[in-house]
Design a protein around this motif. Structure first.
Motif, PDB file in Angstrom:
ATOM      1  N   LEU A 195       0.877  -1.224  -0.057  1.00  0.00           N
ATOM      2  CA  LEU A 195      -0.218  -0.135   0.017  1.00  0.00           C
ATOM      3  C   LEU A 195       0.789   1.380  -0.071  1.00  0.00           C
ATOM      4  O   LEU A 195       0.520   2.473  -0.755  1.00  0.00           O
ATOM      5  N   GLU A 196       1.918   1.448   0.952  1.00  0.00           N
ATOM      6  CA  GLU A 196       2.861   2.344   0.835  1.00  0.00           C
ATOM      7  C   GLU A 196       3.931   2.359  -0.291  1.00  0.00           C
ATOM      8  O   GLU A 196       4.742   3.296  -0.409  1.00  0.00           O
ATOM      9  N   GLU A 197       3.836   1.460  -1.120  1.00  0.00           N
ATOM     10  CA  GLU A 197       4.855   1.470  -2.332  1.00  0.00           C
ATOM     11  C   GLU A 197       6.034   1.265  -1.882  1.00  0.00           C
ATOM     12  O   GLU A 197       7.163   2.071  -2.422  1.00  0.00           O
ATOM     13  N   LYS A 198       6.298   0.491  -0.826  1.00  0.00           N
ATOM     14  CA  LYS A 198       7.518   0.166  -0.218  1.00  0.00           C
ATOM     15  C   LYS A 198       7.811  -1.155  -0.310  1.00  0.00           C
ATOM     16  O   LYS A 198       8.619  -1.839   0.536  1.00  0.00           O
ATOM     17  N   THR A 199       7.636  -1.992  -1.311  1.00  0.00           N
ATOM     18  CA  THR A 199       7.759  -3.346  -1.404  1.00  0.00           C
ATOM     19  C   THR A 199       9.203  -3.750  -1.381  1.00  0.00           C
ATOM     20  O   THR A 199       9.992  -2.984  -1.971  1.00  0.00           O
ATOM     21  N   ILE A 200       9.579  -4.756  -0.884  1.00  0.00           N
ATOM     22  CA  ILE A 200      11.019  -5.197  -0.912  1.00  0.00           C
ATOM     23  C   ILE A 200      11.214  -6.362  -1.903  1.00  0.00           C
ATOM     24  O   ILE A 200      12.330  -6.973  -1.828  1.00  0.00           O
ATOM     25  N   HIS A 201      10.034  -7.020  -2.241  1.00  0.00           N
ATOM     26  CA  HIS A 201       9.987  -7.992  -3.115  1.00  0.00           C
ATOM     27  C   HIS A 201      10.892  -9.201  -2.649  1.00  0.00           C
ATOM     28  O   HIS A 201      11.981  -9.869  -3.276  1.00  0.00           O
ATOM     29  N   PRO A 202      10.900  -9.787  -1.484  1.00  0.00           N
ATOM     30  CA  PRO A 202      11.625 -10.859  -0.884  1.00  0.00           C
ATOM     31  C   PRO A 202      11.444 -12.034  -1.501  1.00  0.00           C
ATOM     32  O   PRO A 202      10.474 -12.403  -2.198  1.00  0.00           O
ATOM     33  N   HIS A 203      12.787 -12.771  -1.600  1.00  0.00           N
ATOM     34  CA  HIS A 203      12.540 -13.926  -2.372  1.00  0.00           C
ATOM     35  C   HIS A 203      12.184 -14.182  -3.831  1.00  0.00           C
ATOM     36  O   HIS A 203      11.715 -15.247  -4.336  1.00  0.00           O
ATOM     37  N   SER A 251      -7.652 -11.751 -12.034  1.00  0.00           N
ATOM     38  CA  SER A 251      -6.137 -11.219 -12.290  1.00  0.00           C
ATOM     39  C   SER A 251      -5.796 -10.168 -11.443  1.00  0.00           C
ATOM     40  O   SER A 251      -4.679  -9.850 -11.491  1.00  0.00           O
ATOM     41  N   ARG A 252      -6.740  -9.368 -10.905  1.00  0.00           N
ATOM     42  CA  ARG A 252      -6.209  -8.621 -10.000  1.00  0.00           C
ATOM     43  C   ARG A 252      -5.968  -8.909  -8.604  1.00  0.00           C
ATOM     44  O   ARG A 252      -5.473  -8.041  -7.674  1.00  0.00           O
ATOM     45  N   VAL A 253      -6.067 -10.078  -8.271  1.00  0.00           N
ATOM     46  CA  VAL A 253      -5.830 -10.579  -6.950  1.00  0.00           C
ATOM     47  C   VAL A 253      -4.603 -11.602  -6.997  1.00  0.00           C
ATOM     48  O   VAL A 253      -4.948 -12.925  -7.235  1.00  0.00           O
ATOM     49  N   SER A 254      -3.359 -11.077  -6.877  1.00  0.00           N
ATOM     50  CA  SER A 254      -2.222 -11.865  -6.725  1.00  0.00           C
ATOM     51  C   SER A 254      -1.655 -11.906  -5.717  1.00  0.00           C
ATOM     52  O   SER A 254      -0.851 -11.024  -5.129  1.00  0.00           O
ATOM     53  N   GLY A 256     -11.134 -13.528  -0.109  1.00  0.00           N
ATOM     54  CA  GLY A 256     -12.232 -13.052  -1.170  1.00  0.00           C
ATOM     55  C   GLY A 256     -11.759 -11.723  -1.484  1.00  0.00           C
ATOM     56  O   GLY A 256     -10.721 -10.908  -1.027  1.00  0.00           O
ATOM     57  N   HIS A 257     -12.351 -11.024  -2.332  1.00  0.00           N
ATOM     58  CA  HIS A 257     -12.285  -9.516  -2.893  1.00  0.00           C
ATOM     59  C   HIS A 257     -13.453  -8.890  -3.325  1.00  0.00           C
ATOM     60  O   HIS A 257     -14.427  -9.487  -3.580  1.00  0.00           O
ATOM     61  N   THR A 258     -13.402  -7.778  -3.275  1.00  0.00           N
ATOM     62  CA  THR A 258     -14.358  -6.872  -3.771  1.00  0.00           C
ATOM     63  C   THR A 258     -14.682  -7.002  -5.321  1.00  0.00           C
ATOM     64  O   THR A 258     -13.788  -7.541  -6.008  1.00  0.00           O
ATOM     65  N   GLU A 259     -15.760  -6.848  -5.887  1.00  0.00           N
ATOM     66  CA  GLU A 259     -16.009  -6.761  -7.351  1.00  0.00           C
ATOM     67  C   GLU A 259     -15.835  -8.226  -7.758  1.00  0.00           C
ATOM     68  O   GLU A 259     -15.421  -8.343  -8.832  1.00  0.00           O
ATOM     69  N   ASP A 301      -9.630  -5.305  -1.133  1.00  0.00           N
ATOM     70  CA  ASP A 301     -10.347  -4.376  -1.957  1.00  0.00           C
ATOM     71  C   ASP A 301      -9.757  -3.872  -3.165  1.00  0.00           C
ATOM     72  O   ASP A 301      -8.429  -3.497  -3.156  1.00  0.00           O
ATOM     73  N   VAL A 302     -10.207  -4.280  -4.309  1.00  0.00           N
ATOM     74  CA  VAL A 302      -9.721  -3.987  -5.778  1.00  0.00           C
ATOM     75  C   VAL A 302      -9.482  -2.572  -5.868  1.00  0.00           C
ATOM     76  O   VAL A 302      -8.818  -2.113  -6.868  1.00  0.00           O
ATOM     77  N   HIS A 303     -10.174  -1.692  -5.336  1.00  0.00           N
ATOM     78  CA  HIS A 303     -10.390  -0.241  -5.473  1.00  0.00           C
ATOM     79  C   HIS A 303      -8.961   0.506  -4.964  1.00  0.00           C
ATOM     80  O   HIS A 303      -8.573   1.594  -5.163  1.00  0.00           O
TER      81      HIS A 303
END
Length: 222
Positions: free
Chosen positions: A46-54, A79-82, A128-131, A213-215
């Motif tokens: 969410l904060e765009e501070k991902t570290i992409h571990p492994h 496809s929006r839920v990975s 689960g997810h919205t939409e 939440d896909v939004h």
């Protein structure tokens, strides 16, 4: 020459999104509980501070003969839920089971049993997810009078319609006016099915319901 090398290195770091605190975050990630890893990973996303571990060749080699995922994630094929992206995890971290509507068939249950019994995974997340298209198809099924697709899409809609949790939600509020309630009911139905599994019970595996939440990109625990 040294200045050129330093500048090139800094440019490489910027291009790959590396941060000087990434190493510290990776260490923190190791010491967290499975739930903490998932929650903090989504917060980084969410904060765009991902570290992409492994997510590198080293992780491929480390997992080539054995895997030790820390969580099972049952989620939708949307496809929006990975999960690996949304939870900021990588190779060998999550045992993911996906289908339309995050439903639990016998095959899905077998996959869960394998991860619990043979991989010793201690946490199962029903995400689960919205939409959700599967839930929208079910909601559009007014009085079971929807247009028949004459294929397996009907199986998805009918399976959701038969869920006890969906039927209870419908008694409280008409499903056309309760999209989020229907999504939550579907998540809780899958949760209940997993809770009733004997192998899951024997291993005292923790089961957590979550909704994405896909939004906004945010995942909450129900």
């Amino acid at each position: 020459m040294k200045k050129i090398i330093l500048v090139s290195f800094l440019m490489l770091l910027a291009a790959t999104g590396c941060d000087k605190n990434d190493t510290k975050k990776l260490e923190e990630n190791k010491n967290q509980t499975p739930l903490e890893k998932l929650v903090s990973g989504n917060q980084r996303f969410l904060e765009e501070k991902t570290i992409h571990p492994h997510q590198n060749k080293k992780s491929v080699l480390e997992n080539q003969n054995v895997q030790h995922p820390f969580a099972i994630v049952v989620t939708c094929s949307d496809s929006r839920v990975s999960p690996e992206i949304l939870f900021d995890q990588g190779i060998g971290d999550l045992f993911v089971i996906r289908n339309a509507g995050n439903l639990i068939s016998d095959i899905d249950m077998g996959s869960i049993e394998y991860a619990v019994e043979h991989l010793d995974v201690k946490v199962i997340v029903i995400l689960g997810h919205t939409e959700c298209g599967a839930i929208k198809a079910y909601i559009g099924d007014k009085n079971n009078d929807y247009k028949k697709h004459l294929n397996h899409i009907d199986d998805i809609v009918e399976t959701i319609a038969e869920e006890k949790e969906e039927q209870e939600a419908e008694k409280q509020t008409p499903k056309q006016d309760n999209v989020l309630g229907c999504i939550n009911a579907n998540i809780e139905h899958s949760n209940r099915l997993v809770q009733e599994n004997l192998i899951v019970k024997e291993h005292k595996t923790k089961i957590i319901s979550m909704r994405y939440d896909v939004h906004t990109g945010k995942i909450i625990q129900l």
